[in-house]
Design a protein around this motif. Structure first.
Motif, PDB file in Angstrom:
ATOM      1  N   UNK A  44       0.864  -1.177   0.000  1.00  0.00           N
ATOM      2  CA  UNK A  44       0.000   0.000   0.000  1.00  0.00           C
ATOM      3  C   UNK A  44       0.904   1.231   0.000  1.00  0.00           C
ATOM      4  N   UNK A  45       1.440   1.605  -1.156  1.00  0.00           N
ATOM      5  CA  UNK A  45       2.416   2.705  -1.217  1.00  0.00           C
ATOM      6  C   UNK A  45       1.847   4.052  -0.794  1.00  0.00           C
ATOM      7  N   UNK A  46       0.525   4.201  -0.796  1.00  0.00           N
ATOM      8  CA  UNK A  46      -0.070   5.461  -0.369  1.00  0.00           C
ATOM      9  C   UNK A  46       0.067   5.675   1.134  1.00  0.00           C
ATOM     10  N   UNK A  47       0.271   4.588   1.871  1.00  0.00           N
ATOM     11  CA  UNK A  47       0.369   4.652   3.327  1.00  0.00           C
ATOM     12  C   UNK A  47       1.839   4.679   3.743  1.00  0.00           C
TER      13      UNK A  47
ATOM     14  N   UNK B 130      -7.543   9.567   1.150  1.00  0.00           N
ATOM     15  CA  UNK B 130      -7.745   8.741   2.356  1.00  0.00           C
ATOM     16  C   UNK B 130      -8.824   7.683   2.149  1.00  0.00           C
ATOM     17  N   UNK B 131      -9.804   7.979   1.290  1.00  0.00           N
ATOM     18  CA  UNK B 131     -10.849   6.984   1.012  1.00  0.00           C
ATOM     19  C   UNK B 131     -10.266   5.759   0.317  1.00  0.00           C
ATOM     20  N   UNK B 132      -9.287   5.980  -0.582  1.00  0.00           N
ATOM     21  CA  UNK B 132      -8.639   4.848  -1.246  1.00  0.00           C
ATOM     22  C   UNK B 132      -7.838   4.017  -0.249  1.00  0.00           C
ATOM     23  N   UNK B 133      -7.138   4.699   0.659  1.00  0.00           N
ATOM     24  CA  UNK B 133      -6.350   3.992   1.673  1.00  0.00           C
ATOM     25  C   UNK B 133      -7.261   3.120   2.534  1.00  0.00           C
ATOM     26  N   UNK B 134      -8.374   3.679   2.998  1.00  0.00           N
ATOM     27  CA  UNK B 134      -9.276   2.921   3.859  1.00  0.00           C
ATOM     28  C   UNK B 134      -9.956   1.794   3.089  1.00  0.00           C
ATOM     29  N   UNK B 135     -10.247   2.019   1.807  1.00  0.00           N
ATOM     30  CA  UNK B 135     -10.847   0.954   1.002  1.00  0.00           C
ATOM     31  C   UNK B 135      -9.929  -0.251   0.941  1.00  0.00           C
ATOM     32  N   UNK B 136      -8.626  -0.005   0.801  1.00  0.00           N
ATOM     33  CA  UNK B 136      -7.658  -1.110   0.753  1.00  0.00           C
ATOM     34  C   UNK B 136      -7.596  -1.816   2.114  1.00  0.00           C
TER      35      UNK B 136
ATOM     36  N   UNK C  43      -8.171  -5.797   2.984  1.00  0.00           N
ATOM     37  CA  UNK C  43      -7.033  -6.675   3.243  1.00  0.00           C
ATOM     38  C   UNK C  43      -6.651  -6.816   4.714  1.00  0.00           C
ATOM     39  N   UNK C  44      -7.392  -6.215   5.626  1.00  0.00           N
ATOM     40  CA  UNK C  44      -7.091  -6.350   7.050  1.00  0.00           C
ATOM     41  C   UNK C  44      -8.380  -6.649   7.809  1.00  0.00           C
ATOM     42  N   UNK C  45      -8.259  -7.030   9.098  1.00  0.00           N
ATOM     43  CA  UNK C  45      -9.463  -7.290   9.913  1.00  0.00           C
ATOM     44  C   UNK C  45     -10.234  -6.031  10.277  1.00  0.00           C
ATOM     45  N   UNK C  46      -9.895  -4.892   9.688  1.00  0.00           N
ATOM     46  CA  UNK C  46     -10.643  -3.668   9.964  1.00  0.00           C
ATOM     47  C   UNK C  46     -12.094  -3.793   9.487  1.00  0.00           C
ATOM     48  N   UNK C  47     -12.362  -4.745   8.623  1.00  0.00           N
ATOM     49  CA  UNK C  47     -13.735  -5.093   8.262  1.00  0.00           C
ATOM     50  C   UNK C  47     -13.869  -6.604   8.343  1.00  0.00           C
ATOM     51  N   UNK C  48     -14.811  -7.073   9.133  1.00  0.00           N
ATOM     52  CA  UNK C  48     -14.985  -8.511   9.347  1.00  0.00           C
ATOM     53  C   UNK C  48     -16.468  -8.857   9.322  1.00  0.00           C
TER      54      UNK C  48
ATOM     55  N   UNK D 126     -10.487  -0.923  -5.640  1.00  0.00           N
ATOM     56  CA  UNK D 126      -9.891  -1.323  -6.916  1.00  0.00           C
ATOM     57  C   UNK D 126      -8.446  -1.699  -6.662  1.00  0.00           C
ATOM     58  N   UNK D 127      -8.082  -2.908  -7.027  1.00  0.00           N
ATOM     59  CA  UNK D 127      -6.733  -3.413  -6.780  1.00  0.00           C
ATOM     60  C   UNK D 127      -5.687  -2.550  -7.476  1.00  0.00           C
ATOM     61  N   UNK D 128      -5.960  -2.151  -8.707  1.00  0.00           N
ATOM     62  CA  UNK D 128      -4.960  -1.421  -9.490  1.00  0.00           C
ATOM     63  C   UNK D 128      -4.656  -0.045  -8.921  1.00  0.00           C
ATOM     64  N   UNK D 129      -5.589   0.525  -8.170  1.00  0.00           N
ATOM     65  CA  UNK D 129      -5.386   1.877  -7.649  1.00  0.00           C
ATOM     66  C   UNK D 129      -4.252   1.945  -6.635  1.00  0.00           C
ATOM     67  N   UNK D 130      -3.845   0.810  -6.077  1.00  0.00           N
ATOM     68  CA  UNK D 130      -2.833   0.798  -5.027  1.00  0.00           C
ATOM     69  C   UNK D 130      -1.501   0.227  -5.504  1.00  0.00           C
ATOM     70  N   UNK D 131      -1.376  -0.010  -6.794  1.00  0.00           N
ATOM     71  CA  UNK D 131      -0.137  -0.575  -7.332  1.00  0.00           C
ATOM     72  C   UNK D 131       0.638   0.511  -8.053  1.00  0.00           C
ATOM     73  N   UNK D 132       1.888   0.674  -7.688  1.00  0.00           N
ATOM     74  CA  UNK D 132       2.738   1.665  -8.330  1.00  0.00           C
ATOM     75  C   UNK D 132       3.078   1.196  -9.746  1.00  0.00           C
TER      76      UNK D 132
END
Length: 794
Positions: free
Chosen positions: A316-319, A342-348, A352-357, A533-539
């Motif tokens: 997650x290069x944005x973080x 920040x919305x893109x960061x939280x979407x990722x 990919x984390x337990x922040x949503x279960x 979107x997966x591609x939005x977080x790939x450099x």
């Protein structure tokens, strides 16, 4: 009967006849079975005992009762603290070890660990929406820290627990003997709170489980009051009051109202919950994300660690950084790039984390049966749970009034005795003084004033100051008030509406005393929320993937010379693939499966890398035999050719293997028993196909003769392989391409080259020509496939 059993029975008969058998048939108590002993089939006995065990776990350990919402161990903890230690809200704290010892010794003989674990959970404000135990000391944390040992912590009952226990002494519930019969314990606790839904519970029994989320107490009280007013309300009507679960750790529930209604109607389903965040301005400019709540049951330290892994691995290069600044309140700080959303960061992070279960709801509990001591497991809907609780409260309130009425009538009876004798005090005193003792005085008073034993006993135990004029007036006033109270209670007991009104009034008192603000927000994501979107977080940068012969894979930034890359001893580079991090690559296995992933998903490493099996779900013996970069800047073949070690070949289109696959991959070929694919290569319509076997048999045919398959298949015969022989290598080349060949060394030391441009082209399916008579291939010289990327265009 078995021979062993018959012999044992005869022996017992002889012992009984000779007087040495301990009583003949009565020896069953000693384990012998007696003359009537019959061996039981093992399967039947195992079934019977397992069912007994299952019933014990279901009814006596794992499932809560629908009436008080407690499991047996929780009920015993609360009862022991209240009854044996008097640890009410205003009492001094006592050592948890002392409480646990009492519970284990008198009520729950299942070990101190299970009792202390239950006590700890009852005290955790992040486990229970309304904690029932007031803990003093370390009782664990959101970070997964365990509670301190019971010898260090102290406890007492929380204030809200009084609402569950105060009616115990009013004969409102039944009692049963404890495990050794020396004491008694309540079957259920006369709770004034809808504890089952208020705090929820979780448990795993035999063949069934329960997982009930906590709810808001005020909403439950409103729903119960509405159900008292109108018993015909449906679940959808009750959900106007009960909006949904209310978790102690807050968060946001994403389910729609229709989804929540289905969960409450069926008693099962899945609640999607995510943590919440806010944006905070930074002094130096810009903003940072503050996570203010996390999902229920999520370990906060594990969550922070996983976010840190994303930062460290640059997934997650944005973080840029993550810090846990939590105290009593959750505060996880996320630093992100200034130009990032920040919305893109939280979407990722939600993806990919337990922040949503998901919280799996299962409203299974024990409901009353004809046997008051045993409940039956049943999955209920929202209305049924509320109705069972109301019926229980109605029964408790009725028994409480009956008990109070009985106590009042006893007191009135005694006061009426006082009233009779107060009109003749001098005569009463004279009779007592003239009596020879208490028993004689009692008889004379009973005969003179027409009193019974209870009244006379109270008169004789009365203190002398009670004979004063003012005290007589006090007794008369008390008698008057008690008679009015008796009349009032009798009126209530005769009218069900008044009894239900009392239940409703008590629920209103509960709400007024303990109502607080809802912690969990209800409502799904809004239409303006950024979709993941997966591609939005790939450099968008280039990388190389190195795949070795022994099945190790890694991603590196740049490869100038494959021979210099770091490898395990004895391993060698098989291929180097180049492409953008956003591009895909496809790996072909010897069992006919194609695995497609992104360059970005291959772990970056400066070491040996990771086994390729870590990325995909491989079968035993499966390995990679071919790979291809799908970067748009590289030439992409339309067709591929695969050859098996038994000499079969097939062509198939690449088109079906360009999108990212699951861990199980996609099938491109079927291999026969004992056969496997040795390689996959790009092929054109006019290409030649050269095949070499271990016994140096070789053939060159046109690739177009190999059938193209629309779906997975075994293919057609390319070269006839004799028993004990196998295909070692193959090559697909364009006609006239003179520099393409297969170079190999034989066991006799000969170095030979199979060049399709110079070799005779024949039809497929033949035996081929032997290149070295009575010789075998020792080693094939394989070059590393390495296509460099062209420079990016502006």
């Amino acid at each position: 009967m078995s021979t062993l059993a018959q012999a044992e029975t005869k022996t017992r008969k002889k012992q009984g006849a000779s007087g040495n058998g301990g009583g003949g048939g009565s020896s069953a108590a000693g384990g012998g079975g007696g003359e009537n002993f019959q061996p039981a089939p093992l399967a039947e006995e195992a079934r019977r005992r397992y069912l007994n065990y299952a019933l014990s776990v279901i009814t006596s350990r794992a499932l809560p009762d629908v009436r008080d919402g407690l499991k047996p161990v929780q009920r015993r903890v609360l009862y022991g603290m209240y009854h044996d230690h008097r640890l009410t809200q205003d009492a001094k704290y006592q050592k948890s070890a002392k409480v646990v010892g009492t519970i284990m010794g008198q009520y729950h003989p299942h070990g101190d660990a299970s009792i202390y674990d239950a006590l700890v959970r009852l005290a955790q404000d992040f486990s229970l929406r309304y904690p029932l135990v007031d803990g003093h000391g370390n009782f664990g944390s959101l970070d997964g820290d365990a509670a301190a040992a019971m010898r260090y912590t102290e406890c007492r009952l929380a204030g809200i627990s009084g609402e569950m226990l105060t009616e115990l002494g009013k004969k409102t519930v039944g009692f049963r003997p404890n495990y050794d019969g020396t004491l008694s314990e309540p079957i259920v606790i006369p709770s004034r709170l809808p504890q089952l839904l208020m705090n929820g519970t979780t448990g795993i029994a035999v063949g069934m489980a329960t997982n009930i989320p906590p709810h808001h107490l005020g909403e439950l009280c409103d729903a119960l009051a509405a159900l008292i007013e109108n018993g015909n309300l449906a679940v959808k009507d009750l959900m106007k009051f009960v909006k949904g679960p209310d978790f102690p750790t807050g968060g946001q529930i994403l389910n729609s109202k229709a989804e929540l209604r289905e969960i409450y109607e069926t008693g099962q389903g899945s609640v999607r919950i995510r943590g919440e965040y806010a944006l905070e301005d930074v002094k130096k400019g810009g903003q940072q994300i503050i996570i203010t709540s996390i999902p229920y049951t999520v370990n906060k330290s594990t969550l922070v660690s996983k976010i840190g892994d994303l930062v460290r691995e640059r997934k997650l290069p944005l973080l840029l950084d993550v810090r846990d600044e939590s105290t009593k309140e959750v505060r996880i700080v996320l630093e992100f790039k200034r130009d990032a959303s920040p919305e893109l960061v939280m979407a990722y992070l939600y993806k990919h984390t337990p922040l949503q279960t998901n919280f799996g709801v299962n409203l299974t509990c024990l409901v009353p049966t004809d046997n008051p001591e045993v409940g039956a497991p049943k999955r209920l809907d929202l209305k049924s749970i509320l109705q069972y609780f109301l019926d229980f409260r109605f029964e408790v309130v009725t028994k409480r009034f009956q008990h109070e009425l009985g106590e009042l009538q006893k007191r009135v009876h005694i006061l009426e005795g006082f009233e009779k004798v107060y009109d003749a005090l001098d005569e009463m005193i004279r009779i007592i003084r003239a009596s020879e003792g208490k028993q004689d005085a009692a008889k004379k008073l009973m005969a003179r004033f027409k009193l019974d034993e209870v009244q006379v006993d109270a008169i004789l135990e009365m203190k002398l100051y009670k004979l004063a004029r003012l005290e007589i007036l006090v007794i008369q006033e008390e008698l008057k008030q008690k008679r009015l109270e008796v009349k009032r209670i009798e009126g209530i007991l005769k009218d069900k509406r008044k009894l239900w009104g009392t239940v409703k009034d008590e629920l209103a008192e509960i709400k007024a005393t303990y109502n607080d603000k809802r912690r969990t927000r209800i409502g799904g994501a809004g239409s303006e929320e950024v979709e993941f979107s997966e591609d939005a977080f790939i450099v968008d940068e280039d990388a190389h993937v190195v795949l070795t012969r022994d099945g190790w894979i890694k991603r590196v930034r740049e490869v100038k010379d494959p021979s210099t890359t770091r490898l395990r001893e004895g391993d060698a580079v098989m291929t180097v693939l180049a492409g953008s991090l956003k591009s895909n690559l496809v790996l072909f296995s010897n069992f006919g499966a194609a695995y497609v992933t992104r360059f970005n998903d291959v772990p970056a490493s400066t070491g040996y890398g990771d086994p390729v099996q870590k990325l995909f779900k491989f079968d035993d013996g499966e390995r990679i035999v071919g790979a291809l970069s799908l970067d748009s800047r590289l030439p992409r073949p339309q067709k591929l050719v695969a050859v098996t070690k038994d000499g079969l070949g097939l062509r198939f289109p690449l088109e079906g293997h360009v999108e990212v696959s699951t861990r199980s991959g996609r099938r491109y070929a079927k291999t026969g028993e004992g056969d496997e694919i040795i390689g996959v290569q790009p092929v054109g319509e006019k290409d030649l196909l050269a095949v070499l076997t271990e016994r140096t048999y070789a053939t060159v045919c046109r690739a177009a003769e190999v059938n193209e398959l629309a779906g997975p298949g075994k293919g057609v015969l390319v070269i006839k392989v004799e028993p004990g022989d196998r295909v070692m290598e193959f090559l697909a080349v364009a006609p006239g391409q003179k520099d393409a060949s297969i170079t190999f060394e034989t066991q006799k030391g000969r170095k030979l080259t199979l060049s399709p441009a110079k070799y005779e082209v024949t039809g497929r399916g033949g035996k081929g020509h032997e290149m070295s008579r009575k010789d075998t291939v020792k080693e094939v010289q394989r070059s590393v496939t390495f296509l460099q990327l062209p420079e990016k265009k502006d």
